[in-house]
Design a protein around this motif. Structure first.
Motif, short mmCIF file in Angstrom:
data_model
loop_
_atom_site.label_atom_id
_atom_site.label_comp_id
_atom_site.label_asym_id
_atom_site.label_seq_id
_atom_site.Cartn_x
_atom_site.Cartn_y
_atom_site.Cartn_z
N ARG A 109 0.85 -1.20 0.00
CA ARG A 109 0.00 0.00 0.00
C ARG A 109 0.89 1.24 0.00
O ARG A 109 0.76 2.11 0.87
CB ARG A 109 -0.89 0.00 1.24
N ARG A 110 1.79 1.25 -0.96
CA ARG A 110 2.86 2.22 -0.98
C ARG A 110 2.34 3.66 -0.96
O ARG A 110 2.92 4.54 -0.32
CB ARG A 110 3.73 1.98 -2.23
N SER A 111 1.22 3.91 -1.63
CA SER A 111 0.74 5.29 -1.76
C SER A 111 0.25 5.85 -0.43
O SER A 111 0.11 7.06 -0.28
CB SER A 111 -0.39 5.35 -2.80
N GLU A 112 0.00 4.98 0.54
CA GLU A 112 -0.49 5.47 1.84
C GLU A 112 0.63 6.03 2.70
O GLU A 112 0.38 6.57 3.77
CB GLU A 112 -1.18 4.32 2.60
N PHE A 113 1.87 5.81 2.27
CA PHE A 113 3.01 6.27 3.07
C PHE A 113 3.89 7.19 2.24
O PHE A 113 3.86 7.15 1.02
CB PHE A 113 3.83 5.06 3.54
N LYS A 114 4.65 8.05 2.94
CA LYS A 114 5.59 8.91 2.21
C LYS A 114 6.89 8.16 1.99
O LYS A 114 6.89 6.98 1.70
CB LYS A 114 5.79 10.22 2.97
N LYS A 115 8.02 8.80 2.19
CA LYS A 115 9.30 8.13 1.93
C LYS A 115 9.47 6.90 2.83
O LYS A 115 9.19 6.96 4.04
CB LYS A 115 10.44 9.11 2.18
N PHE A 116 9.89 5.78 2.24
CA PHE A 116 10.06 4.56 3.02
C PHE A 116 11.51 4.08 2.94
O PHE A 116 12.01 3.74 1.86
CB PHE A 116 9.12 3.46 2.49
N SER A 117 12.19 4.11 4.09
CA SER A 117 13.57 3.63 4.15
C SER A 117 13.63 2.37 4.99
O SER A 117 12.86 2.20 5.94
CB SER A 117 14.49 4.68 4.80
#
Lengths: 249, 286, 343
Positions: free
Chosen positions: B147-155
């Motif tokens: 659900r990538r679009s629900e979060f901002k930058k992901f490290s």
């Protein structure tokens, strides 16, 4: 699947732990025989066998000459169990490690006969790798059943590392100290379900110590609550734990 | 008839409410992840889909051997299966790790408090996983990726002892290529064919640019927490925005048996996920 | 509800009738001590007991309790409540039962305990003799006894029986009860109040003062090390405690090697292995490694950790731990008063 082959062997001991195995007096032992094959057992049979799944070794290692026999048992056995206090902790045999004149006291005029020569009494783990221990003098047959059951399933047996006090409390035994007596249940490894205090007899720690016994506190309690002399309090725990105490030899 | 007491009179009305009664799950895939860890994909025998939050735990058992607490290692966004990874350490894990596809395991759960996704959504996220700490955090990592679009930058920072200890190799390969995750990995000790970063996990901070408004999730050996927190303090991440996934000797999983208690918290019920400001003043926690 | 009076010479016939129709558990003598056990006859009942070795929680939470029975991969739960009357529970144990009721109910309801609890009628009784280490009058005064179904008090010439719930009222049918007079009621009240003055030990501070100061001493390593110097880590203080409820879970096969049980056993946070986690390869991590760490955990748990949940400390002043500890270091009064008096 064929039944695991089990053998019993004895070194310096009274062989009482093997006798204890035949003492079930109920169907438990016969039921166990449905799941294992006892192929060597001097107390009940004369045959000997080759490779073993489980070797139960009773008695202490007290003579260098016994090392070869222990090593040969180890070599032909998948699992070696130190069976009973003498094998597991050197038990009462280790008392002699603290006495120079035990031979004269025990054997009198025969003291110098060569077959009575022996060195220090040690647990069999001093000679060979031991996989599991069945503690107690004698070992508790029901615990032995549980250990064998676990091994049949390939599960490491569960041996308590808490003291006998827990078991006395769970079965609501009146504490020996409350009866004006002494006891060593505070430092003794549980697993026997504390039958002695329940019968009004102090625990002598025949199963050895828990991993971290508080020996200093034991001496203090034996003196202050049981009225022991310093010497008696210091030496009291040696009977079954001579090889485990901080002053073991 | 009941085998334990030969009684025909058991009242089974309580089965639905019995928190110690497990449910059967079938192993649909079993893979040796490392020399000591085995990765299982399971499906409930009833066919029902298990509902859970990333970060929650299961009590997994085999009758006769016993029960152990295990963090869920997959995201609830995936099909009706779920993953667990078990390290061979004791009686139960040794027995479970001998099992294969088609065998049964017995499950209680999901249990405990996982990650609060509402607090993480629409934020920059950094997951820091050390060793088998990657297993429970993988449930969150998968969720974010799905659900990538629900979060901002992901490290994502991942550290292992050495290359042979790395787990989820397929995932690692995907994360290395993916534009959806700012992925950095390290090993404490490299090997001849290791071309990546060598050093403790905190050495990865200089490879990425973590901003103070990031929500950080940490899971790994206790020693790791201290050093990671020091780095985060330098960056200026607020401690309330740092979440830790704690490990203790959980036994019952339902907040009763007392084994995992730290101060007034039960790790199995109040956790295993805690915000760092909740526990930083609790002695014995870190 | 109603308050009754039962004449002394009618008491045994009341007990006999109750024992005939219900399973009745009450205090009985065991050597020089007392235990809760099933009554076979009224003569066994010893309402003049001081304290029992184990608290009555064992009736709902047995020292070993089967949780699951299995046969290969088939399994079933073992909740099998049996109706019983728990007769002659002192008020401090009533308080403790109310605490374990709460702890087994909160968050995840544990019906292995609760089903047994709900099947039990609790008849509390007045304390006729105070045990040598009791301090029930000075601990957790903000929490009163509740959850019992009736309260029986010995007065001159008989017993005052206060029915508190319907379950308690239902017991009245077993005896020749009459309405208690006001003077009998007030005699019962003063019998109960007068016992509070007879505790041999006393906490000198309020629950919140104690909670604060004990909590502040968490990092006082020296204090805990000294306090635990003679600790055997034997767990006796835990096992006899009416508010302790930790347990271990173990699986075992029966002799047929196929069927078996998953059971829970009373555990103790003082024992060395309680917080030990196996890491594999013979390595382990112990989250409370030293005797002092474990000793501290118990005192913290009794004096501070659960206060918010329970409305007061998780200690009821029964004094069981003090007398069970052979090294005599477990007494909460000594430990807490020492902490309170330190600067």
């Amino acid at each position: 699947m064929s039944k695991p082959k089990v053998g019993f062997f004895d070194f310096s001991s009274c062989e009482g732990c093997q006798i204890e195995l035949t003492n079930y007096g109920d169907t438990a032992f016969l039921e166990l025989l449905n799941h294992i094959d006892i192929v060597e057992f001097r107390e009940a049979m004369t045959e000997t066998a080759g490779d073993l799944d489980i070797a139960c070794v009773e008695g202490s290692f007290t003579r260098e000459a016994d090392r070869a026999r222990l090593e040969s048992i180890r070599k032909r056995s998948k699992i070696v169990i130190a069976y009973g206090a003498c094998a597991a902790t050197a038990g009462v045999n280790a008392l002699k490690n603290h006495q120079a004149d035990y031979k004269e006291n025990v054997y009198g005029k025969d003291a110098h006969m060569p077959h009575l020569d022996s060195s220090k009494a040690l647990p069999i783990s001093a000679a060979i790798k031991v996989d599991y221990s069945v503690y107690g003098c004698p070992m508790d047959k029901y615990e032995f059943l549980r250990i064998v059951t676990h091994l049949l399933h390939g599960k490491e047996p569960v041996i308590p590392n808490y003291p006998v006090c827990m078991e006395c409390k769970r079965r609501e035994t009146v504490c020996r100290y409350e009866d004006g007596d002494h006891c060593m249940g505070q430092v003794a490894r549980a697993g026997c379900n504390a039958p002695c205090p329940a019968d009004g007899i102090p625990c002598e720690a025949c199963r050895g110590f828990v991993d971290q016994p508080n020996e200093v506190a034991l001496v203090k309690v034996l003196k202050e609550r049981a009225g022991f002399s310093e010497k008696r309090a210091q030496e009291k725990s040696r009977i079954f734990t001579a090889a485990l105490r901080s002053d073991s030899k | 008839m009941c085998n334990c007491c030969s009684s025909n009179n058991h009242s089974h009305n309580y089965d639905e409410q019995n928190i110690f009664l497990p449910k059967e799950a079938k192993i649909v895939r079993a893979v040796q992840a490392t020399a000591t860890e085995r990765h299982f994909t399971l499906r409930m025998a009833s066919g029902e889909k298990m509902k859970f939050d990333p970060g929650q735990i299961l009590e997994v058992s085999l009758f006769g051997f016993g029960e152990i607490p295990i963090g869920l290692a997959s995201s609830p966004t995936r099909e009706n299966t779920f993953d667990i990874v078990i390290r061979t350490v004791g009686r139960v894990s040794t027995a479970i790790n001998k099992l294969n596809e088609g065998d049964s395991l017995f499950i209680r759960g999901p249990l405990g408090r996982g990650f609060d996704l509402n607090l993480l959504r629409n934020h920059n996220i950094l997951v820091i996983a050390g060793g088998i700490g990657l297993c429970p955090t993988r449930s969150l990592i998968q969720y974010i990726m799905d659900r990538r679009s629900e979060f901002k930058k992901f490290s994502l920072f991942y550290g292992a002892k050495d290359p042979s200890q790395q787990m989820f190799l397929e995932d690692l390969a995907n994360w290395r290529k993916s534009n959806d995750v700012d992925f950095h990995e390290t090993v404490d000790r490299g090997s001849d064919d290791w071309k990546g970063n060598t050093g403790v996990i905190t050495t990865l901070f200089k490879k990425s640019s973590i901003t103070p408004d990031t929500k950080v999730i940490i899971c790994g050996p206790p020693i790791m927490f201290k050093f990671v927190i020091a780095e985060l303090d330098k960056i200026g991440v607020a401690r309330k925005d740092v979440y830790v996934d704690l490990e203790r000797r959980m036994k019952c999983g339902v907040g009763k048996c007392g084994h995992c208690q730290i101060n007034d918290k039960y790790v199995c019920v109040d956790g295993p996920v805690f915000s760092f400001d909740e526990i930083q003043n609790l002695e014995e926690a870190i | 509800m109603n308050v009754y009076f039962l004449k002394e010479h009618d008491f045994n016939s009341f007990m006999s009738k109750m024992i005939e129709s219900k399973k009745v558990i009450g205090p009985v003598a065991k050597k020089s001590k007392f235990v809760f056990d099933k009554l076979e006859s009224p003569e066994q009942l010893r309402l003049d007991y001081d304290v029992t070795i184990l608290p009555p929680k064992k009736e709902f939470f047995p020292t070993c309790q089967k949780l699951v029975c299995f046969d290969g991969n088939k399994f079933e739960g073992c909740i099998n409540p049996q109706e019983k009357i728990l007769f002659g529970v002192h008020f401090y144990d009533v308080k403790a039962i109310d605490m374990t009721d709460h702890l087994f109910s909160e968050k995840n309801q544990d019906w292995n305990y609760l089903a047994n609890r709900k099947a039990t009628t609790i008849v509390a009784s007045n304390i006729q003799k105070v045990s040598g280490r009791a301090f029930f009058a000075s601990v957790g005064k903000e929490v009163g006894p509740k959850g019992h179904d009736a309260f029986i008090t010995k007065i001159n010439g008989g017993y005052v029986f206060e029915a508190i719930t319907d379950k308690g009222e239902a017991i009245v049918k077993f005896g020749k009860f009459e309405k208690a007079s006001d003077s009998q009621k007030s005699e019962a009240q003063s019998a109960n109040e007068s016992m509070l003055g007879k505790c041999p030990e006393k906490l000198k501070y309020s629950s919140s003062e104690i909670a604060d100061k004990v909590r502040k001493n968490f990092t006082n390593e020296k204090l805990w090390e000294e306090a635990a110097h003679d600790c055997f880590s034997c767990g006796s203080c835990n096992v006899v405690c009416p508010t302790c409820y930790c347990f271990d879970v173990q699986d075992d096969w029966n002799l047929d090697q196929k069927t078996g049980t998953r059971s829970r056993y009373w555990d103790a946070c003082l024992t060395e292995d309680f917080s030990k986690v196996s890491l594999g390869g013979g390595h382990a991590e112990n989250f409370r490694e030293s005797r002092g760490d474990r000793f501290r955990h118990r005192i913290m748990r009794k004096a501070t950790y659960l206060n918010e949940k329970l409305g007061g400390p998780a200690c009821v002043g029964c004094g069981r731990c003090s007398s069970a500890c052979t090294a005599d270091i477990a007494d909460p009064v000594n430990v807490i008063n020492k902490i309170m008096e330190a600067k």
